[in-house]
Write a protein that holds these residues in place. Structure first.
Motif, mmCIF file in Angstrom:
data_model
loop_
_atom_site.group_PDB
_atom_site.id
_atom_site.type_symbol
_atom_site.label_atom_id
_atom_site.label_comp_id
_atom_site.label_asym_id
_atom_site.label_seq_id
_atom_site.Cartn_x
_atom_site.Cartn_y
_atom_site.Cartn_z
ATOM 1 N N HIS A 103 15.658 34.183 40.461
ATOM 2 C CA HIS A 103 17.100 34.022 40.665
ATOM 3 C C HIS A 103 17.331 33.385 42.016
ATOM 4 O O HIS A 103 16.605 33.661 42.976
ATOM 5 C CB HIS A 103 17.812 35.374 40.589
ATOM 6 C CG HIS A 103 19.304 35.265 40.451
ATOM 7 N ND1 HIS A 103 19.914 35.076 39.239
ATOM 8 C CD2 HIS A 103 20.297 35.295 41.369
ATOM 9 C CE1 HIS A 103 21.231 35.019 39.416
ATOM 10 N NE2 HIS A 103 21.480 35.144 40.698
ATOM 11 N N MET A 104 18.346 32.514 42.104
ATOM 12 C CA MET A 104 18.672 31.835 43.353
ATOM 13 C C MET A 104 19.985 32.375 43.902
ATOM 14 O O MET A 104 20.915 32.672 43.154
ATOM 15 C CB MET A 104 18.763 30.323 43.125
ATOM 16 C CG MET A 104 17.453 29.705 42.673
ATOM 17 S SD MET A 104 17.610 27.970 42.177
ATOM 18 C CE MET A 104 18.004 27.207 43.757
ATOM 19 N N PHE A 105 20.058 32.484 45.233
ATOM 20 C CA PHE A 105 21.247 33.021 45.893
ATOM 21 C C PHE A 105 21.766 32.047 46.942
ATOM 22 O O PHE A 105 21.002 31.336 47.584
ATOM 23 C CB PHE A 105 20.932 34.347 46.604
ATOM 24 C CG PHE A 105 20.549 35.477 45.696
ATOM 25 C CD1 PHE A 105 21.516 36.273 45.099
ATOM 26 C CD2 PHE A 105 19.216 35.745 45.437
ATOM 27 C CE1 PHE A 105 21.160 37.321 44.258
ATOM 28 C CE2 PHE A 105 18.848 36.795 44.600
ATOM 29 C CZ PHE A 105 19.824 37.581 44.018
ATOM 30 N N ASP A 106 23.103 32.063 47.107
ATOM 31 C CA ASP A 106 23.707 31.542 48.320
ATOM 32 C C ASP A 106 24.632 32.635 48.856
ATOM 33 O O ASP A 106 24.687 33.741 48.297
ATOM 34 C CB ASP A 106 24.440 30.208 48.074
ATOM 35 C CG ASP A 106 25.643 30.361 47.154
ATOM 36 O OD1 ASP A 106 26.006 31.509 46.787
ATOM 37 O OD2 ASP A 106 26.234 29.327 46.801
ATOM 38 N N GLU A 107 25.355 32.358 49.931
ATOM 39 C CA GLU A 107 26.148 33.409 50.554
ATOM 40 C C GLU A 107 27.210 33.980 49.603
ATOM 41 O O GLU A 107 27.394 35.201 49.505
ATOM 42 C CB GLU A 107 26.829 32.870 51.826
ATOM 43 C CG GLU A 107 25.873 32.553 52.960
ATOM 44 C CD GLU A 107 25.368 31.115 52.920
ATOM 45 O OE1 GLU A 107 25.477 30.481 51.834
ATOM 46 O OE2 GLU A 107 24.868 30.631 53.961
ATOM 47 N N SER A 108 27.911 33.096 48.884
ATOM 48 C CA SER A 108 28.983 33.553 47.996
ATOM 49 C C SER A 108 28.428 34.337 46.813
ATOM 50 O O SER A 108 28.965 35.386 46.431
ATOM 51 C CB SER A 108 29.789 32.350 47.489
ATOM 52 O OG SER A 108 30.391 31.664 48.562
ATOM 53 N N ASN A 109 27.346 33.834 46.235
ATOM 54 C CA ASN A 109 26.752 34.496 45.077
ATOM 55 C C ASN A 109 26.269 35.901 45.421
ATOM 56 O O ASN A 109 26.452 36.853 44.656
ATOM 57 C CB ASN A 109 25.605 33.638 44.544
ATOM 58 C CG ASN A 109 24.825 34.322 43.437
ATOM 59 O OD1 ASN A 109 23.782 34.890 43.678
ATOM 60 N ND2 ASN A 109 25.346 34.257 42.223
ATOM 61 N N LEU A 110 25.636 36.050 46.576
ATOM 62 C CA LEU A 110 25.102 37.354 46.973
ATOM 63 C C LEU A 110 26.221 38.382 47.105
ATOM 64 O O LEU A 110 26.083 39.528 46.669
ATOM 65 C CB LEU A 110 24.336 37.226 48.282
ATOM 66 C CG LEU A 110 23.676 38.507 48.809
ATOM 67 C CD1 LEU A 110 22.683 39.067 47.792
ATOM 68 C CD2 LEU A 110 22.989 38.247 50.141
ATOM 69 N N ILE A 111 27.343 37.975 47.686
ATOM 70 C CA ILE A 111 28.482 38.872 47.823
ATOM 71 C C ILE A 111 29.001 39.284 46.440
ATOM 72 O O ILE A 111 29.307 40.453 46.200
ATOM 73 C CB ILE A 111 29.609 38.199 48.634
ATOM 74 C CG1 ILE A 111 29.162 37.932 50.077
ATOM 75 C CG2 ILE A 111 30.870 39.066 48.616
ATOM 76 C CD1 ILE A 111 28.849 39.163 50.875
ATOM 77 N N CYS A 112 29.086 38.330 45.521
ATOM 78 C CA CYS A 112 29.578 38.626 44.171
ATOM 79 C C CYS A 112 28.654 39.592 43.435
ATOM 80 O O CYS A 112 29.115 40.509 42.760
ATOM 81 C CB CYS A 112 29.719 37.338 43.377
ATOM 82 S SG CYS A 112 31.073 36.277 43.908
ATOM 83 N N VAL A 113 27.342 39.383 43.566
ATOM 84 C CA VAL A 113 26.382 40.261 42.889
ATOM 85 C C VAL A 113 26.533 41.695 43.378
ATOM 86 O O VAL A 113 26.527 42.645 42.587
ATOM 87 C CB VAL A 113 24.946 39.754 43.118
ATOM 88 C CG1 VAL A 113 23.926 40.789 42.652
ATOM 89 C CG2 VAL A 113 24.721 38.439 42.380
#
Length: 239
Positions: free
Chosen positions: A60-70
């Motif tokens: 799985h790949m993350f960026d700053e926005s995605n990590l917060i959403c997860v």
């Protein structure tokens, strides 16, 4: 995690590697691609291959926005990015990482009885749930089930997936008959044996406390064209 628990996490920042694909001349591979077993450069797309797969360690790949959403979707509160903390974070991962912190404000936890009940559902690492409208014509229900089962059975990580099917007040034997019919059609048309490719769990009506236990383990709901709206309205957490 208990109420008041703090979760701190560090994940690779995939945005860096995507930007490297777009602007390879500005990318420092010696700095950001230090794990040599995963680095096999042939063209800029391999910067993304590096972070996406990491020789089998990543999925799985993350960026700053995605990590917060997860974090937020997993039931955490007060989610925010944080700075590198030398007391808990590895210096070797300072470059190219994202750091976040969140708090568990819910008091929900599983008792030993609830864990025992969950084991009967044959759950996996990734659990999807569907709420068919069993009042539809048999052909429509069977077709929808076939489409979903085929898609999940062909998923590259199908061995990690369980499809949870809510049977409502439908007799279990009738629900199994629908599945057997769909499985036979899939085998005949696609040479696909769902018994070898996918876990399926039939779930009848449950008390509220058991639903809460189950839904905590659900990765997502697959939306159908025709669903059991009564069941969905009674389960506000099932999105």
């Amino acid at each position: 995690m208990k109420k008041g628990g703090i979760f701190r996490v560090c994940v690779p920042n995939s945005r860096i590697y995507i930007e490297a694909y777009l602007n390879p001349e500005n990318f420092d591979s010696e700095r950001y691609c230090q794990y040599k077993p995963a680095y096999d450069y042939k063209s800029p797309i391999d910067y993304i291959n590096y972070i996406a797969y990491m020789a089998g360690h990543h999925y799985h790949m993350f960026d700053e926005s995605n990590l917060i959403c997860v974090f937020s979707q997993a039931g955490f509160d007060h989610v925010k990015l944080r700075d590198f903390d030398p007391s808990i974070d590895l210096e070797s991962r300072r470059d190219g990482s994202i750091y976040a912190i969140a708090e568990k404000t819910s008091s929900f936890c599983l008792s030993s009885q609830e864990i025992s009940n969950l084991s009967s559902f044959n759950l996996s690492q990734i659990n999807y749930i569907i709420f068919p409208d069993w009042n539809q014509p048999e052909e429509q229900i069977s077709l929808q089930l076939q489409q979903i089962i085929k898609a999940l059975a062909n998923h590259p990580e199908n061995e990690k997936i369980t499809l949870v099917i809510y049977t409502s007040q439908l007799d279990r034997e009738d629900a199994e008959m629908f599945l057997s019919s769909g499985a036979m059609n899939l085998f005949m048309e696609n040479d696909l044996d769902i018994n070898d490719n996918l876990n399926i769990s039939l779930v009848p009506e449950l008390p509220a406390w058991q639903w809460q236990s189950l839904l905590e383990q659900i990765y997502g709901r697959i939306v159908l064209n025709n669903e059991d709206e009564v069941a969905l309205k009674s389960l506000p957490n099932c999105k």
